[in-house]
Scaffold this motif. Structure first.
Motif, PDB file in Angstrom:
ATOM      1  N   ARG A 147       0.843  -1.203   0.000  1.00 23.33           N
ATOM      2  CA  ARG A 147       0.000   0.000   0.000  1.00 23.33           C
ATOM      3  C   ARG A 147       0.876   1.250   0.000  1.00 23.33           C
ATOM      4  N   ALA A 148       1.929   1.236   0.822  1.00 24.30           N
ATOM      5  CA  ALA A 148       2.816   2.398   0.886  1.00 24.30           C
ATOM      6  C   ALA A 148       3.588   2.586  -0.410  1.00 24.30           C
ATOM      7  N   SER A 149       3.804   1.504  -1.147  1.00 25.11           N
ATOM      8  CA  SER A 149       4.524   1.606  -2.418  1.00 25.11           C
ATOM      9  C   SER A 149       3.776   2.482  -3.423  1.00 25.11           C
ATOM     10  N   GLN A 150       2.467   2.631  -3.218  1.00 23.72           N
ATOM     11  CA  GLN A 150       1.674   3.468  -4.115  1.00 23.72           C
ATOM     12  C   GLN A 150       1.555   4.901  -3.619  1.00 23.72           C
ATOM     13  N   SER A 151       2.182   5.206  -2.490  1.00 27.56           N
ATOM     14  CA  SER A 151       1.991   6.516  -1.863  1.00 27.56           C
ATOM     15  C   SER A 151       3.103   7.499  -2.226  1.00 27.56           C
ATOM     16  N   SER A 152       2.876   8.749  -1.888  1.00 28.42           N
ATOM     17  CA  SER A 152       3.798   9.832  -2.208  1.00 28.42           C
ATOM     18  C   SER A 152       4.980   9.844  -1.242  1.00 28.42           C
ATOM     19  N   SER A 154       5.922  12.251   0.680  1.00 28.69           N
ATOM     20  CA  SER A 154       5.524  12.858   1.948  1.00 28.69           C
ATOM     21  C   SER A 154       4.756  11.872   2.823  1.00 28.69           C
ATOM     22  N   HIS A 155       3.917  11.045   2.193  1.00 21.73           N
ATOM     23  CA  HIS A 155       3.183  10.043   2.970  1.00 21.73           C
ATOM     24  C   HIS A 155       4.144   8.995   3.532  1.00 21.73           C
ATOM     25  N   ARG A 156       5.157   8.630   2.769  1.00 20.33           N
ATOM     26  CA  ARG A 156       6.148   7.671   3.264  1.00 20.33           C
ATOM     27  C   ARG A 156       6.905   8.257   4.461  1.00 20.33           C
ATOM     28  N   GLU A 158       5.665  10.389   6.559  1.00 23.86           N
ATOM     29  CA  GLU A 158       4.714  10.327   7.674  1.00 23.86           C
ATOM     30  C   GLU A 158       4.708   8.930   8.290  1.00 23.86           C
ATOM     31  N   SER A 221      -0.839  14.967   7.535  1.00 27.26           N
ATOM     32  CA  SER A 221      -2.009  14.891   6.652  1.00 27.26           C
ATOM     33  C   SER A 221      -3.152  14.110   7.281  1.00 27.26           C
ATOM     34  N   CYS A 222      -2.821  13.222   8.222  1.00 28.53           N
ATOM     35  CA  CYS A 222      -3.847  12.417   8.896  1.00 28.53           C
ATOM     36  C   CYS A 222      -4.535  13.174  10.026  1.00 28.53           C
TER      37      CYS A 222
END
Length: 262
Positions: A147-152, A154-156, A158, A221-222
């Motif tokens: 799931r994290a592999s698809q994230s930006s 900045s999200h990584r 976080e 962001s959360c």
């Protein structure tokens, strides 16, 4: 007709390129570290059997285990000053700098430059402690977080904060001897420094964007409070540490070159 089509299909199958095998994430991260910061591999092992004495967060965070590690580190730091009053606040601050300083840069390199994202669940990390009680080496069971592999990026980052850092800071703060804000201040300084080191890999725009999000936004962001907010601040065109790490209070420990007290 069917008879004549078979050789054609067979020819297509044999001439088609074989599917490329995806390179193991551990190998890719290891090679990236070797290329950029080879010395990190001395203290950051990927998919290698960990020593029996290495511990997960769940193991070393136990009060008796953590107390034992900090006692060893205190004995080491004060070894030449046995009559000096011992201070736990700067001691834990420096202990945390060793732990987080060995862990965070290679994780940032992996998370921000690889297509696949490492699974940062604490159970995948074992820490080998030095005979003096401080962290010496991390042994990582490399798993991909699909799931994290698809994230930006900045999200990584976080995820790094929430999964790898917050549990460590909360554990040390629970000793009652240090405020977590001091550890976050040290950590913000480290992250800001390493973002600068990664500018040639990420580009100035990406680095500036991450700095803006994690040092100048009050929340993640959360919606959670951002623990890195204003841990570094602008001064004379540079981002500098906001508060002193307190290491100067320890005997025989060199003061930081850019100490805020200077």
């Amino acid at each position: 007709m069917a008879y004549r089509s078979a050789p054609i299909a067979e020819d297509i199958i044999w001439r088609a390129p074989l599917p490329t095998r995806k390179r193991p994430l551990a190998d890719s991260v290891r090679d990236k570290i070797a290329e950029q910061r080879p010395h990190m591999l001395e203290c950051f092992k990927l998919d290698e059997p960990h020593p029996a004495q290495a511990k997960t967060l769940a193991e070393w965070m136990r009060p008796t285990e953590l107390s034992s590690l900090l006692a060893l580190y205190s004995d080491h730091i004060y070894r030449n000053q046995p009559t000096m009053t011992r201070e736990n606040k700067p001691l834990i601050s420096l202990w945390a700098q060793w732990y987080i300083g060995l862990m965070v840069p290679p994780l940032m390199l992996a998370l921000l430059t690889e297509d696949a994202a490492l699974d940062l669940s604490p159970e995948h990390f074992h820490v080998e402690f030095h005979e003096t009680g401080r962290a010496a080496c991390f042994w990582v069971d490399v798993q991909e977080d699909a799931r994290a592999s698809q994230s930006s990026p900045s999200h990584r980052m976080e995820m790094l904060i929430k999964q790898a850092l917050i549990p460590v800071v909360e554990t040390l703060e629970a000793t009652g001897d240090i405020n977590g804000k001091l550890i976050w201040s040290n950590t913000g300084y480290l992250i800001n420094w390493y973002l600068g080191e990664m500018k040639t890999l990420l580009g100035e725009e990406q680095v500036n964007s991450l700095r803006q999000q994690f040092f100048f936004a009050k929340t993640l962001s959360c919606g959670l409070d951002n623990p890195l907010w204003r841990t570094v601040v602008p001064r004379d065109g540079l981002l500098v540490r906001r508060t002193c790490c307190q290491r100067y209070r320890l005997p025989d420990v060199q003061q930081c070159g850019d100490c805020t007290l200077k």
